[in-house]
Design a protein around this motif. Structure first.
Motif, PDB file in Angstrom:
ATOM      1  N   MET A  94     -31.804 -16.561 -39.982  1.00  0.00           N
ATOM      2  CA  MET A  94     -31.727 -15.115 -39.918  1.00  0.00           C
ATOM      3  C   MET A  94     -32.279 -14.654 -38.573  1.00  0.00           C
ATOM      4  N   ALA A  95     -31.659 -13.634 -37.997  1.00  0.00           N
ATOM      5  CA  ALA A  95     -32.106 -13.083 -36.731  1.00  0.00           C
ATOM      6  C   ALA A  95     -33.493 -12.485 -36.883  1.00  0.00           C
ATOM      7  N   ARG A  96     -34.216 -12.472 -35.766  1.00  0.00           N
ATOM      8  CA  ARG A  96     -35.552 -11.899 -35.780  1.00  0.00           C
ATOM      9  C   ARG A  96     -35.543 -10.652 -34.919  1.00  0.00           C
ATOM     10  N   PRO A  97     -35.279  -9.481 -35.530  1.00  0.00           N
ATOM     11  CA  PRO A  97     -35.201  -8.257 -34.731  1.00  0.00           C
ATOM     12  C   PRO A  97     -36.556  -7.868 -34.158  1.00  0.00           C
ATOM     13  N   LYS A  98     -36.529  -7.250 -32.979  1.00  0.00           N
ATOM     14  CA  LYS A  98     -37.754  -6.729 -32.381  1.00  0.00           C
ATOM     15  C   LYS A  98     -38.092  -5.435 -33.109  1.00  0.00           C
ATOM     16  N   LEU A  99     -39.331  -5.333 -33.575  1.00  0.00           N
ATOM     17  CA  LEU A  99     -39.733  -4.206 -34.401  1.00  0.00           C
ATOM     18  C   LEU A  99     -40.908  -3.459 -33.788  1.00  0.00           C
ATOM     19  N   THR A 100     -40.870  -2.125 -33.900  1.00  0.00           N
ATOM     20  CA  THR A 100     -41.975  -1.308 -33.422  1.00  0.00           C
ATOM     21  C   THR A 100     -43.097  -1.316 -34.460  1.00  0.00           C
ATOM     22  N   LYS A 101     -44.238  -0.801 -34.065  1.00  0.00           N
ATOM     23  CA  LYS A 101     -45.385  -0.740 -34.977  1.00  0.00           C
ATOM     24  C   LYS A 101     -45.034   0.095 -36.212  1.00  0.00           C
ATOM     25  N   PHE A 102     -44.364   1.240 -36.015  1.00  0.00           N
ATOM     26  CA  PHE A 102     -44.015   2.088 -37.147  1.00  0.00           C
ATOM     27  C   PHE A 102     -42.949   1.432 -38.031  1.00  0.00           C
ATOM     28  N   GLU A 103     -41.999   0.726 -37.413  1.00  0.00           N
ATOM     29  CA  GLU A 103     -41.004   0.002 -38.204  1.00  0.00           C
ATOM     30  C   GLU A 103     -41.675  -1.056 -39.075  1.00  0.00           C
ATOM     31  N   LEU A 104     -42.670  -1.741 -38.523  1.00  0.00           N
ATOM     32  CA  LEU A 104     -43.415  -2.724 -39.311  1.00  0.00           C
ATOM     33  C   LEU A 104     -44.173  -2.052 -40.454  1.00  0.00           C
ATOM     34  N   GLN A 105     -44.687  -0.858 -40.205  1.00  0.00           N
ATOM     35  CA  GLN A 105     -45.397  -0.117 -41.246  1.00  0.00           C
ATOM     36  C   GLN A 105     -44.438   0.242 -42.390  1.00  0.00           C
ATOM     37  N   VAL A 106     -43.235   0.661 -42.047  1.00  0.00           N
ATOM     38  CA  VAL A 106     -42.215   0.977 -43.055  1.00  0.00           C
ATOM     39  C   VAL A 106     -41.828  -0.286 -43.819  1.00  0.00           C
ATOM     40  N   LEU A 107     -41.646  -1.389 -43.096  1.00  0.00           N
ATOM     41  CA  LEU A 107     -41.297  -2.647 -43.753  1.00  0.00           C
ATOM     42  C   LEU A 107     -42.411  -3.113 -44.685  1.00  0.00           C
ATOM     43  N   GLU A 108     -43.660  -2.932 -44.294  1.00  0.00           N
ATOM     44  CA  GLU A 108     -44.780  -3.311 -45.169  1.00  0.00           C
ATOM     45  C   GLU A 108     -44.669  -2.585 -46.511  1.00  0.00           C
ATOM     46  N   ILE A 109     -44.298  -1.326 -46.469  1.00  0.00           N
ATOM     47  CA  ILE A 109     -44.125  -0.567 -47.714  1.00  0.00           C
ATOM     48  C   ILE A 109     -42.996  -1.172 -48.537  1.00  0.00           C
ATOM     49  N   LEU A 110     -41.886  -1.472 -47.886  1.00  0.00           N
ATOM     50  CA  LEU A 110     -40.748  -2.048 -48.608  1.00  0.00           C
ATOM     51  C   LEU A 110     -41.058  -3.451 -49.123  1.00  0.00           C
ATOM     52  N   TRP A 111     -41.767  -4.250 -48.353  1.00  0.00           N
ATOM     53  CA  TRP A 111     -42.143  -5.586 -48.831  1.00  0.00           C
ATOM     54  C   TRP A 111     -43.048  -5.473 -50.055  1.00  0.00           C
ATOM     55  N   GLY A 112     -43.915  -4.489 -50.038  1.00  0.00           N
ATOM     56  CA  GLY A 112     -44.822  -4.303 -51.170  1.00  0.00           C
ATOM     57  C   GLY A 112     -44.140  -3.751 -52.412  1.00  0.00           C
ATOM     58  N   ARG A 113     -43.210  -2.843 -52.225  1.00  0.00           N
ATOM     59  CA  ARG A 113     -42.540  -2.184 -53.348  1.00  0.00           C
ATOM     60  C   ARG A 113     -41.278  -2.911 -53.807  1.00  0.00           C
ATOM     61  N   GLY A 114     -40.643  -3.626 -52.879  1.00  0.00           N
ATOM     62  CA  GLY A 114     -39.357  -4.258 -53.199  1.00  0.00           C
ATOM     63  C   GLY A 114     -38.194  -3.411 -52.729  1.00  0.00           C
ATOM     64  N   ASN A 115     -38.213  -2.118 -53.088  1.00  0.00           N
ATOM     65  CA  ASN A 115     -37.220  -1.176 -52.589  1.00  0.00           C
ATOM     66  C   ASN A 115     -37.766   0.238 -52.746  1.00  0.00           C
ATOM     67  N   ALA A 116     -37.164   1.180 -51.998  1.00  0.00           N
ATOM     68  CA  ALA A 116     -37.655   2.558 -52.057  1.00  0.00           C
ATOM     69  C   ALA A 116     -36.672   3.482 -51.364  1.00  0.00           C
ATOM     70  N   SER A 117     -36.751   4.753 -51.730  1.00  0.00           N
ATOM     71  CA  SER A 117     -35.992   5.781 -51.028  1.00  0.00           C
ATOM     72  C   SER A 117     -36.799   6.214 -49.801  1.00  0.00           C
ATOM     73  N   ILE A 118     -36.160   6.963 -48.936  1.00  0.00           N
ATOM     74  CA  ILE A 118     -36.860   7.457 -47.752  1.00  0.00           C
ATOM     75  C   ILE A 118     -38.037   8.334 -48.165  1.00  0.00           C
ATOM     76  N   ARG A 119     -37.863   9.181 -49.153  1.00  0.00           N
ATOM     77  CA  ARG A 119     -38.951  10.043 -49.632  1.00  0.00           C
ATOM     78  C   ARG A 119     -40.112   9.188 -50.162  1.00  0.00           C
ATOM     79  N   GLU A 120     -39.806   8.144 -50.916  1.00  0.00           N
ATOM     80  CA  GLU A 120     -40.857   7.275 -51.450  1.00  0.00           C
ATOM     81  C   GLU A 120     -41.613   6.557 -50.321  1.00  0.00           C
ATOM     82  N   ILE A 121     -40.867   6.162 -49.293  1.00  0.00           N
ATOM     83  CA  ILE A 121     -41.506   5.528 -48.136  1.00  0.00           C
ATOM     84  C   ILE A 121     -42.437   6.530 -47.462  1.00  0.00           C
ATOM     85  N   GLN A 122     -41.930   7.736 -47.230  1.00  0.00           N
ATOM     86  CA  GLN A 122     -42.733   8.767 -46.578  1.00  0.00           C
ATOM     87  C   GLN A 122     -44.008   9.053 -47.365  1.00  0.00           C
ATOM     88  N   GLU A 123     -43.883   9.154 -48.667  1.00  0.00           N
ATOM     89  CA  GLU A 123     -45.043   9.468 -49.502  1.00  0.00           C
ATOM     90  C   GLU A 123     -46.037   8.304 -49.586  1.00  0.00           C
TER      91      GLU A 123
END
Length: 132
Positions: free
Chosen positions: A1-30
């Motif tokens: 799998m490719a390894r995309p270059k990620l910003t600090k905020f993108e990593l923060q968003v991914l951390e939420i998704l890794w923890g939750r499994g999946n989420a809507s944009i509103r759920e990520i924001q909250e």
């Protein structure tokens, strides 16, 4: 799998998704710490992650798209580590010295690292000896 270059905020968003499994944009924001960025900022970031191949839309509930990570946490960590190491000429020793000078690494950390390296070497040696 490719390894995309990620910003600090993108990593923060991914951390939420890794923890939750999946989420809507509103759920990520909250899920983000205060002060939270605007919904549109999170939306733009999630869409960038989608273009980079780091997340995908899995379904739609009403007007909300549900996103899940498709880049593994380990993949992102390897990419980030490669970027950090590049600042030190690709070598771990200068980075470790910097961590020690900054008080970010202890002798216990070094001992644990030494045990990990020995285990990895033993695993490699064991694989090399196995007949094919």
């Amino acid at each position: 799998m490719a390894r995309p270059k990620l910003t600090k905020f993108e990593l923060q968003v991914l951390e939420i998704l890794w923890g939750r499994g999946n989420a809507s944009i509103r759920e990520i924001q909250e899920s983000l710490p205060e002060p939270r960025p605007a919904y549109t900022t999170v939306q733009t970031t999630v869409y960038r992650l989608e273009r980079k191949g780091a997340v995908q839309r899995t379904r739609r509930i009403s007007n909300a798209h549900i996103f899940e990570p498709i880049v593994a946490r380990e993949t992102a960590r390897h990419r980030l580590l490669d970027e950090v190491l590049s600042f030190f000429g690709g070598r771990a020793q200068p980075m470790m010295a910097q961590l020690a000078e900054a008080g970010k690494i202890t002798l216990d950390d070094v001992r644990e690292l030494e045990r990990t390296i020995k285990e990895m070497q033993q695993q490699k040696a064991g694989k090399a000896r196995k007949p094919k």
